[in-house]
Design a protein around this motif. Structure first.
Motif, PDB file in Angstrom:
ATOM      1  N   GLN A 163       0.853  -1.186   0.000  1.00 44.94           N
ATOM      2  CA  GLN A 163       0.000   0.000   0.000  1.00 44.94           C
ATOM      3  C   GLN A 163       0.891   1.237   0.000  1.00 44.94           C
ATOM      4  N   ILE A 164       0.626   2.174  -0.922  1.00 47.29           N
ATOM      5  CA  ILE A 164       1.485   3.364  -1.010  1.00 47.29           C
ATOM      6  C   ILE A 164       0.766   4.635  -0.553  1.00 47.29           C
ATOM      7  N   GLY A 165      -0.477   4.493  -0.109  1.00 47.28           N
ATOM      8  CA  GLY A 165      -1.205   5.669   0.371  1.00 47.28           C
ATOM      9  C   GLY A 165      -2.691   5.432   0.337  1.00 47.28           C
ATOM     10  N   ILE A 166      -3.442   6.478   0.648  1.00 47.98           N
ATOM     11  CA  ILE A 166      -4.904   6.387   0.567  1.00 47.98           C
ATOM     12  C   ILE A 166      -5.437   7.549  -0.269  1.00 47.98           C
ATOM     13  N   GLU A 167      -6.496   7.258  -1.003  1.00 47.53           N
ATOM     14  CA  GLU A 167      -7.141   8.290  -1.808  1.00 47.53           C
ATOM     15  C   GLU A 167      -8.427   8.710  -1.097  1.00 47.53           C
ATOM     16  N   THR A 168      -8.500   9.989  -0.758  1.00 49.72           N
ATOM     17  CA  THR A 168      -9.657  10.523  -0.034  1.00 49.72           C
ATOM     18  C   THR A 168     -10.590  11.216  -1.018  1.00 49.72           C
ATOM     19  N   ASN A 169     -11.825  10.709  -1.131  1.00 46.85           N
ATOM     20  CA  ASN A 169     -12.801  11.273  -2.064  1.00 46.85           C
ATOM     21  C   ASN A 169     -13.789  12.167  -1.333  1.00 46.85           C
ATOM     22  N   VAL A 170     -14.042  13.347  -1.909  1.00 48.93           N
ATOM     23  CA  VAL A 170     -14.934  14.330  -1.279  1.00 48.93           C
ATOM     24  C   VAL A 170     -16.010  14.767  -2.274  1.00 48.93           C
ATOM     25  N   LEU A 171     -17.147  15.232  -1.742  1.00 54.78           N
ATOM     26  CA  LEU A 171     -18.238  15.688  -2.611  1.00 54.78           C
ATOM     27  C   LEU A 171     -17.976  17.137  -3.009  1.00 54.78           C
ATOM     28  N   CYS A 172     -18.070  17.412  -4.310  1.00 56.64           N
ATOM     29  CA  CYS A 172     -17.702  18.741  -4.831  1.00 56.64           C
ATOM     30  C   CYS A 172     -18.773  19.316  -5.736  1.00 56.64           C
ATOM     31  N   ILE A 256      -4.552   2.725  -1.849  1.00 59.32           N
ATOM     32  CA  ILE A 256      -3.916   2.610  -3.169  1.00 59.32           C
ATOM     33  C   ILE A 256      -2.752   1.630  -3.056  1.00 59.32           C
ATOM     34  N   PHE A 257      -2.765   0.622  -3.933  1.00 54.62           N
ATOM     35  CA  PHE A 257      -1.733  -0.423  -3.910  1.00 54.62           C
ATOM     36  C   PHE A 257      -0.850  -0.349  -5.151  1.00 54.62           C
ATOM     37  N   LEU A 258       0.426  -0.621  -4.940  1.00 51.37           N
ATOM     38  CA  LEU A 258       1.367  -0.778  -6.042  1.00 51.37           C
ATOM     39  C   LEU A 258       1.753  -2.249  -6.100  1.00 51.37           C
ATOM     40  N   SER A 259       1.570  -2.877  -7.254  1.00 46.98           N
ATOM     41  CA  SER A 259       1.879  -4.307  -7.420  1.00 46.98           C
ATOM     42  C   SER A 259       2.887  -4.490  -8.552  1.00 46.98           C
ATOM     43  N   SER A 260       3.755  -5.487  -8.389  1.00 47.68           N
ATOM     44  CA  SER A 260       4.759  -5.776  -9.437  1.00 47.68           C
ATOM     45  C   SER A 260       5.184  -7.233  -9.324  1.00 47.68           C
ATOM     46  N   PRO A 261       5.769  -7.798 -10.391  1.00 46.49           N
ATOM     47  CA  PRO A 261       6.214  -9.190 -10.317  1.00 46.49           C
ATOM     48  C   PRO A 261       7.275  -9.370  -9.228  1.00 46.49           C
ATOM     49  N   ASP A 262       7.178 -10.466  -8.509  1.00 40.89           N
ATOM     50  CA  ASP A 262       8.109 -10.769  -7.422  1.00 40.89           C
ATOM     51  C   ASP A 262       9.266 -11.587  -8.002  1.00 40.89           C
ATOM     52  N   LEU A 263      10.287 -10.888  -8.492  1.00 41.97           N
ATOM     53  CA  LEU A 263      11.382 -11.546  -9.205  1.00 41.97           C
ATOM     54  C   LEU A 263      12.546 -11.855  -8.262  1.00 41.97           C
ATOM     55  N   ALA A 264      13.306 -12.896  -8.596  1.00 43.02           N
ATOM     56  CA  ALA A 264      14.447 -13.300  -7.765  1.00 43.02           C
ATOM     57  C   ALA A 264      15.669 -12.420  -8.046  1.00 43.02           C
ATOM     58  N   PHE A 265      15.570 -11.564  -9.072  1.00 47.75           N
ATOM     59  CA  PHE A 265      16.683 -10.685  -9.423  1.00 47.75           C
ATOM     60  C   PHE A 265      16.129  -9.276  -9.595  1.00 47.75           C
TER      61      PHE A 265
END
Length: 286
Positions: A163-172, A256-265
């Motif tokens: 998780q790299i953060g949170i997105e806060t949504n507001v009514l506008c 908010i999530f950041l995902s990537s392949p889990d590589l050995a190198f």
């Protein structure tokens, strides 16, 4: 230990990259029957089918997806090893980064985070896709992206998420136009943002009338012009004087999530891009 023929693996990879046996045979400059035979030999060696032929084209089986992950990593690692052996500039990045992100994050987080990396590495090939939530997981399976930024982590085997953060949504609504219609602006009929927001508000779940604008920036433009009200991520309107936040509501918060392949190198372009996004995201995603 079973060793897979690189000839067969290249044939498989070419079919995935080109989307069909016809195009792949042209790319490899071999006949279609020779290509089909190589893929068939690979399937026989593995004892698994790798493609499902559908009317819309080819789709990878689960085994095909797993093999693709291996072949993609192998190709990238080979490229990096060759660069190292040739003694090219150690600090310069080559190869490619392919990022798939939800539209609210692409321009506000990904672009500024990767600004230096992209500008300073002439030989780095960059592909950035702004996609709907439902499109990102399939892109990770088909090898179209190396990094995914989304509301949901990619949970499949061989990938890692943080998780790299949170997105806060507001009514506008527009700060210029006073008589704003009581319509709510969403991307499309599948977009549940407004409904989710009103689920959080006690006793305010009236029937919601919605209009649809294709992406978040159209929604912001439409809100500025008083076409309706919208639930918008706070970090996209921090400096926007044409929009005001309607106070007295509970914020709708998404991780908010950041995902990537889990590589050995390690692959330098991907690792450096992840670090840059990880460093930049918390400035806005709070």
């Amino acid at each position: 230990h079973m060793s897979l023929s690189s000839l067969y693996l290249d044939a498989f990879y070419a079919v995935v990259q080109n989307g069909s046996f016809t195009n792949a045979s042209k790319a490899l400059a071999i006949t279609q029957s020779a290509l089909s035979q190589r893929v068939l030999n690979l399937e026989n060696e593995l004892g698994k089918s790798l493609f499902i032929r559908e009317t819309t084209g080819l789709r990878l089986t689960e085994s095909g997806e797993e093999l693709l992950q291996y072949v993609t990593a192998k190709v990238k690692m080979e490229n990096q090893v060759v660069q190292n052996i040739l003694g090219e500039d150690e600090t310069a990045l080559k190869g490619e980064i392919k990022i798939g992100s939800i539209s609210t994050i692409t321009r506000s987080i990904v672009f500024p985070a990767l600004c230096d990396i992209i500008r300073n590495n002439e030989n780095l090939h960059v592909e950035i896709f702004s996609k709907e939530l439902s499109e990102l997981a399939p892109m990770s399976r088909s090898g179209e992206v190396d990094i995914v930024i989304s509301y949901e982590p990619i949970t499949r085997q061989g990938w890692k998420s943080e998780q790299i953060g949170i997105e806060t949504n507001v009514l506008c609504q527009s700060s210029k136009y006073k008589n704003v219609s009581n319509k709510f602006l969403d991307h499309d009929i599948e977009d549940s943002t407004t409904k989710e927001f009103f689920k959080l508000q006690k006793g305010k779940n009236n029937k919601i009338v919605r209009d649809y604008y294709d992406d978040i920036y159209q929604i912001i433009d439409a809100t500025e012009k008083g076409f309706g009200k919208a639930v918008i991520p706070k970090h996209l309107i921090l400096e926007n004087k044409k929009i005001k936040v309607l106070e007295g509501h509970k914020d709708l918060v998404y991780p908010i999530f950041l995902s990537s392949p889990d590589l050995a190198f390690t692959l330098k372009p991907i690792d450096q891009s992840i670090d840059a996004i990880r460093d930049y995201a918390p400035k806005l995603l709070i």
